[in-house]
Design an enzyme around this catalytic site. Structure first.
Site, mmCIF file in Angstrom:
data_model
loop_
_atom_site.group_PDB
_atom_site.id
_atom_site.type_symbol
_atom_site.label_atom_id
_atom_site.label_comp_id
_atom_site.label_asym_id
_atom_site.label_seq_id
_atom_site.Cartn_x
_atom_site.Cartn_y
_atom_site.Cartn_z
ATOM 1 N N TRP A 12 11.884 74.611 6.747
ATOM 2 C CA TRP A 12 11.351 75.333 5.603
ATOM 3 C C TRP A 12 10.004 75.957 5.934
ATOM 4 O O TRP A 12 9.748 77.117 5.623
ATOM 5 C CB TRP A 12 11.262 74.403 4.411
ATOM 6 C CG TRP A 12 11.051 75.009 3.062
ATOM 7 C CD1 TRP A 12 10.399 74.417 2.018
ATOM 8 C CD2 TRP A 12 11.508 76.274 2.549
ATOM 9 N NE1 TRP A 12 10.419 75.239 0.899
ATOM 10 C CE2 TRP A 12 11.096 76.390 1.204
ATOM 11 C CE3 TRP A 12 12.222 77.333 3.124
ATOM 12 C CZ2 TRP A 12 11.359 77.509 0.414
ATOM 13 C CZ3 TRP A 12 12.496 78.463 2.329
ATOM 14 C CH2 TRP A 12 12.065 78.533 1.003
ATOM 15 N N LYS A 189 17.060 66.874 -8.374
ATOM 16 C CA LYS A 189 18.329 67.508 -7.978
ATOM 17 C C LYS A 189 18.803 66.965 -6.638
ATOM 18 O O LYS A 189 20.011 66.936 -6.360
ATOM 19 C CB LYS A 189 18.193 69.024 -7.960
ATOM 20 C CG LYS A 189 17.131 69.588 -7.022
ATOM 21 C CD LYS A 189 17.638 69.877 -5.642
ATOM 22 C CE LYS A 189 16.535 70.443 -4.756
ATOM 23 N NZ LYS A 189 16.978 70.681 -3.365
ATOM 24 N N THR A 246 22.192 73.031 -4.166
ATOM 25 C CA THR A 246 22.052 71.810 -3.374
ATOM 26 C C THR A 246 23.318 70.964 -3.426
ATOM 27 O O THR A 246 23.662 70.292 -2.451
ATOM 28 C CB THR A 246 20.842 70.989 -3.866
ATOM 29 O OG1 THR A 246 19.706 71.835 -3.948
ATOM 30 C CG2 THR A 246 20.525 69.853 -2.911
ATOM 31 N N GLU A 279 15.555 63.818 1.366
ATOM 32 C CA GLU A 279 14.559 63.624 0.316
ATOM 33 C C GLU A 279 15.107 62.828 -0.869
ATOM 34 O O GLU A 279 14.377 62.076 -1.522
ATOM 35 C CB GLU A 279 14.039 64.979 -0.179
ATOM 36 C CG GLU A 279 13.455 65.878 0.909
ATOM 37 C CD GLU A 279 12.014 65.536 1.242
ATOM 38 O OE1 GLU A 279 11.560 64.449 0.861
ATOM 39 O OE2 GLU A 279 11.356 66.368 1.895
#
Length: 338
Positions: A12, A189, A246, A279
């Site tokens: 990222w 999410k 996602t 994550e």
């Protein structure tokens, strides 16, 4: 042109470095790993995490945190969420009063239940902290595929400045004052995406995926509203938008890890196989801590925790969700008795 320090050279951070360089900014990329900086400097490509994306010759790569932070107009904090606090602590001596830090990682700190921007504000009180989030896989942003995201900031002028810094013909940027809502949607999410991946690993179909996405955003919004977020945020790009991408994409490390767990891998085996920070695993316990604190029910996230940390078989977790007490889908819609 702005001088921008990218703190974190993962997929990222590297993708955003490419984007910002194309926008005409002077970009310096920092990593704590000397081997990673050597690779980026020599190969001009992140062969491990962003293969096929060329890095410009005038982009600077360094392991010297001070040079990456001091005198930059904007700092983009792109380290994985478990390292947000330690990296912020190391950055603090070099950050000037009012320097803008844009957090682009997603997560909640398990011990404190703080969002990542709250951690940064705690460690670097002199900084002005903003967030950038939305349905945006690094693999696609690095290749210039059209993407839309949201910048959140307490000051509208800061959000508008960052909108101008990041936005171009393939990267559309909206702005919002709901920093808390943006961060909660971004973090939670990932936990729901683990559930979606588990369902895929079990061989469930589109019906199951749609149910998890729909009821998942209901859980996220329920907690977010209790904490002070705005419902408009959870129905937007950093809520339902980010959740869809996602849960549906193989670019998602959370979904990939979930698929492996659904096939019988342990949490540790799945994370080793994915070879990136998952994550959602780090946010799952924190989400339950927040649910308890704000007295909110999060049944999907609760079952994900049971699978990850309590050894519950995945098929039993699915049964638990399906056989919960009967509910009204939306209790705010009244019955009109005749």
């Amino acid at each position: 042109m702005a001088a921008i320090g990218i703190i974190g050279a993962g997929s990222w951070g590297t993708a955003l470095a490419v984007l910002l360089h194309k926008n005409g900014h002077k970009v310096t990329v920092w990593s704590i790993m000397e081997s990673e900086i050597d690779m980026l400097t020599k190969e001009r490509e992140h062969k491990d995490k962003l293969p096929g994306v060329s890095l410009p010759e005038d982009m600077v790569f360094t392991t010297d945190l001070e040079s990456a932070v001091r005198d930059q107009d904007v700092l983009v904090l792109a380290v994985p969420s478990p390292y947000t606090r330690s990296t912020s602590h190391s950055m603090q001596p070099y950050v000037r009063e009012g320097q803008i830090i844009v957090n682009v990682a997603k997560g909640i700190e398990e011990k404190t239940l703080l969002t990542l921007s709250q951690i940064i504000e705690e460690e670097i009180p002199q900084a002005e902290v903003a967030v950038l989030s939305g349905p945006s896989h690094a693999e696609e942003v690095g290749r210039g595929i059209p993407t839309t995201i949201v910048v959140g900031a307490q000051k509208k002028a800061t959000a508008e400045y960052l909108q101008n810094v990041f936005m171009n013909e393939v990267f559309r940027v909206y702005i919002s004052p709901d920093v808390l809502g943006i961060e909660l949607g971004a973090a939670l999410k990932n936990v729901v995406a683990l559930a979606a991946g588990i369902a895929d690993g079990l061989g469930c179909g589109d019906n199951t995926k749609a149910a998890l996405i729909t009821r998942g955003i209901a859980e996220i919004a329920r907690l977010g509203l209790a904490m002070g977020g705005r419902i408009e945020t959870f129905s937007g790009l950093t809520g339902i938008g980010d959740l869809i991408v996602t849960c549906a994409s193989m670019h998602s490390r959370n979904r990939r890890a979930g698929i492996l767990i659904g096939k019988g891998y342990t949490m540790e085996q799945a994370m080793d196989e994915v070879k990136m920070v998952v994550e959602g695993v780090h946010s799952a316990k924190a989400a339950m801590g927040l649910a308890k604190k704000y007295q909110v029910q999060l049944p999907i996230i609760e079952q994900v925790n049971a699978v990850l940390f309590e050894g519950m078989p995945v098929d039993e977790a699915v049964k638990n969700l399906m056989l919960r007490d009967k509910k009204i889908e939306n209790p705010l819609i009244p019955w009109e008795e005749k």
